[in-house]
Design an enzyme around this catalytic site. Sequence first.
Site, PDB file in Angstrom:
ATOM      1  N   GLU A   1       0.838  -1.204   0.000  1.00 34.86           N
ATOM      2  CA  GLU A   1       0.000   0.000   0.000  1.00 34.86           C
ATOM      3  C   GLU A   1       0.872   1.253   0.000  1.00 34.86           C
ATOM      4  OE1 GLU A   1      -2.969   1.054  -0.263  1.00 34.86           O
ATOM      5  OE2 GLU A   1      -4.419  -0.509   0.277  1.00 34.86           O
TER       6      GLU A   1
ATOM      7  N   ASN B   1     -10.120   5.023   2.173  1.00 35.44           N
ATOM      8  CA  ASN B   1      -9.159   4.818   1.099  1.00 35.44           C
ATOM      9  C   ASN B   1      -9.237   5.976   0.115  1.00 35.44           C
ATOM     10  OD1 ASN B   1      -7.363   2.494   0.987  1.00 35.44           O
ATOM     11  ND2 ASN B   1      -9.198   1.216   1.149  1.00 35.44           N
TER      12      ASN B   1
ATOM     13  N   ASP C   1      -9.996   1.231  -4.055  1.00 39.72           N
ATOM     14  CA  ASP C   1      -8.957   1.205  -3.026  1.00 39.72           C
ATOM     15  C   ASP C   1      -8.120   2.475  -3.175  1.00 39.72           C
ATOM     16  OD1 ASP C   1      -6.992   0.364  -1.138  1.00 39.72           O
ATOM     17  OD2 ASP C   1      -7.321  -1.723  -1.649  1.00 39.72           O
TER      18      ASP C   1
END
Length: 299
Positions: free
Chosen positions: A13, A150, A206
């Site tokens: 991430e 997100n 996301d």
Amino acid sequence: MQTLPLPPSELGESPFWHPHEKRLYWCDIQGFALHAWEPATGRNWRWETPAEPGCCAPAPDRHCVIGLRDGFHLLDTASGALRCLAPLPAARHDPRRLRLNDGRCDTAGRFWAGSMVTPRTAPDAALWRLSAGAGGYRLEQMAGDNFTANGLAFSPDDRFMYWSNTPEHRIDRFDFDAATGAIGKRQPWAHFARKEPGQPYGGRPDGAAVDRQGNYWVAMYEGACVLQLAPTGAVLQRIATPVQCPTMVCFGGEDLRTLYITSARAGRPEQERNASPAAGCLFSTRVEVPGLAVNFFKP
């Protein structure tokens, strides 16, 4: 689409391209580590963290600010020393249920990070803003009503801030004032179809990044793709990924036209992992429109 020559992450991430170091940074949330990779030499670095690093951003003098489960921390990448800048208030953030997730800095150097709640029994996740001043660090809750925060990003003209609620398959947009750091009216901006038995599934939004034309690039978790959305929310293009669960994108390289993509393998079904051995890897592809340079945290 190229697979980068790096070990896979459990849950990759928050990638960013460091313009001075010419390195790509990213978090492995479930691997409890921050990573960096230098494409010119192939060298890579790894710094362990005491809790899940949900997001990171560059800071001056070889430092990175990191959002961990309990608050905001500053990592000295030269020495590996980690110190807490601001713990999240226990009255509004129970680290047994909540942890920081996606985040980034705005053009004024404030660090914004959203949280996520487990289990998702109530929308208790929030958006936090960390800023520095003469009296030290100031931490404020700016928004709430989320399950898994997100997709935090800012438009090139600093008029809008984007923030997604991944389980709700929705991206919201706020009016934004870069001078003060204030956010205004919150409106649903883009919706995506939920998973239905027997129906094709395009994934849920996301992590994301914005290019110089104001287009919003979002990794579609479980959708095996990255979408480029116009400022109107319309889909401009779909880029397939070699894995089912891309997690976030960033723009990098000298011309900011290399799109880097992180992905996940933690918690995925064995059948999926066998079919996609590159799950958790990082990928890159070239794009036509350059992205925005990463914003540095200003301590």
